[in-house]
Design an enzyme around this catalytic site. Structure first.
Site, PDB file in Angstrom:
ATOM      1  CG  ASP A  19      19.567 126.930  78.867  1.00 59.65           C
ATOM      2  OD1 ASP A  19      20.785 127.199  78.849  1.00 59.65           O
ATOM      3  OD2 ASP A  19      19.054 126.150  79.681  1.00 59.65           O
ATOM      4  CG  ASP A  43      31.172 129.973  85.048  1.00 67.25           C
ATOM      5  OD1 ASP A  43      31.433 128.961  84.366  1.00 67.25           O
ATOM      6  OD2 ASP A  43      31.976 130.496  85.835  1.00 67.25           O
ATOM      7  CB  SER A 128      30.653 141.722  80.711  1.00 70.47           C
ATOM      8  OG  SER A 128      31.965 141.267  80.957  1.00 70.47           O
ATOM      9  N   GLY A 130      25.543 140.362  82.892  1.00 67.53           N
ATOM     10  CA  GLY A 130      24.790 139.906  84.055  1.00 67.53           C
ATOM     11  C   GLY A 130      25.424 140.438  85.324  1.00 67.53           C
TER      12      GLY A 130
HETATM   13  P1  ADP Z   1      28.835 137.951  83.691  1.00 65.02           P
HETATM   14  O1  ADP Z   1      29.432 137.624  85.041  1.00 65.02           O
HETATM   15  O2  ADP Z   1      29.851 137.902  82.571  1.00 65.02           O
HETATM   16  O3  ADP Z   1      28.030 139.206  83.716  1.00 65.02           O
HETATM   17  P2  ADP Z   1      26.405 136.302  83.875  1.00 65.02           P
HETATM   18  O4  ADP Z   1      26.333 134.820  83.776  1.00 65.02           O
HETATM   19  O5  ADP Z   1      26.057 136.931  85.174  1.00 65.02           O
HETATM   20  O6  ADP Z   1      27.884 136.693  83.368  1.00 65.02           O
HETATM   21  O7  ADP Z   1      25.470 136.949  82.777  1.00 65.02           O
HETATM   22  C1  ADP Z   1      25.755 136.993  81.408  1.00 65.02           C
HETATM   23  C2  ADP Z   1      24.451 136.856  80.636  1.00 65.02           C
HETATM   24  O8  ADP Z   1      24.110 135.468  80.550  1.00 65.02           O
HETATM   25  C3  ADP Z   1      23.258 137.551  81.294  1.00 65.02           C
HETATM   26  O9  ADP Z   1      22.527 138.225  80.278  1.00 65.02           O
HETATM   27  C4  ADP Z   1      22.445 136.371  81.856  1.00 65.02           C
HETATM   28  O10 ADP Z   1      21.061 136.660  81.909  1.00 65.02           O
HETATM   29  C5  ADP Z   1      22.719 135.307  80.826  1.00 65.02           C
HETATM   30  N1  ADP Z   1      22.467 133.908  81.164  1.00 65.02           N
HETATM   31  C6  ADP Z   1      22.315 133.308  82.367  1.00 65.02           C
HETATM   32  N2  ADP Z   1      22.059 131.984  82.209  1.00 65.02           N
HETATM   33  C7  ADP Z   1      22.058 131.736  80.864  1.00 65.02           C
HETATM   34  C8  ADP Z   1      21.834 130.579  80.051  1.00 65.02           C
HETATM   35  N3  ADP Z   1      21.582 129.383  80.566  1.00 65.02           N
HETATM   36  N4  ADP Z   1      21.897 130.731  78.685  1.00 65.02           N
HETATM   37  C9  ADP Z   1      22.159 131.937  78.126  1.00 65.02           C
HETATM   38  N5  ADP Z   1      22.371 133.060  78.846  1.00 65.02           N
HETATM   39  C10 ADP Z   1      22.324 132.964  80.190  1.00 65.02           C
END
Ligand code: ADP
Length: 181
Positions: A19, A43, A128, A130
């Site tokens: 995380d 985010d 990007s 996710g």
């Molecule tokens: P985007 O809109 O840029 O695709 P996302 O937040 O949907 O951003 O996803 C980007 C990556 O961050 C994904 O691989 C997701 O699984 C991951 N992610 C989500 N929460 C966390 C966290 N707390 N720490 C690290 N990575 C995370």
């Protein structure tokens, strides 16, 4: 999964599953949207961990947000990192709309901010990859290549860590790193 790493020019590039909000590094990057007003995914997690002061700072300093392919910095508020770098990666629209350049731009903007701020360590999520739907193999390869290029040059950074949230994303980055050895 244990940490994987590569040393470039005396600097470390690491992969970890975890995380990003809990990282004890100088700066963490956020995969933000262009409006910079918070969102889902990483985010949302960063805004929850940082507290409401983060949104206040973003609204005050960046009233118009920031374009896709760029990044801006704020202080860390409630997270352990001193700075949060809000990077805007592209929404995947098939690959012919400049997505690759924009993804490189998002990472490079964060790396340039680190040098300007004098950060020695930074953690990145998989920007990007996710909600924005960037294809995994290509996204991971672009991320690792862009950071590796930066670490081969002059930089204040001695550590760049990708913090991957799922085993699947971690596997994609492991494969990309293996390609760099
Ligand atoms: P985007 O809109 O840029 O695709 P996302 O937040 O949907 O951003 O996803 C980007 C990556 O961050 C994904 O691989 C997701 O699984 C991951 N992610 C989500 N929460 C966390 C966290 N707390 N720490 C690290 N990575 C995370």
């Amino acid at each position: 999964m244990p940490t994987s790493s590569l040393t470039l020019n005396g600097r470390r590039l690491e992969l970890e599953t975890g995380d990003i909000t809990r990282q004890a590094v100088d700066a963490i990057a956020n995969a933000a949207n262009s409006a910079l007003r918070g969102g889902g995914g990483v985010d949302g997690a960063i805004h929850r961990a940082a507290g409401p002061g983060l949104l206040d700072e973003l609204v005050r300093r960046y009233p118009d947000g920031t374009p896709t392919g760029t990044a801006v910095e704020t202080s860390g508020h409630g997270v352990a990192a001193r700075w949060i770098l809000h990077a805007v990666g592209p929404v995947w629209r098939g690959g012919s709309r400049g997505e690759a350049e924009q993804l490189v731009g998002a990472y490079r903007s964060c790396l340039a901010l680190c040098d300007r701020l004098g950060a020695r360590s930074v953690a990145f999520p998989a920007i990007s990859m996710g909600i924005y739907g960037y294809p995994g193999e290509e996204g991971a390869r672009t991320a690792v290549r862009t950071v590796a290029q930066h670490l081969r040059g002059e930089s204040s950074l001695t550590l760049v860590r990708f913090v991957l949230f799922s085993d699947e994303t971690r596997r994609l980055f492991d494969a990309a790193l293996a390609g760099k050895r």
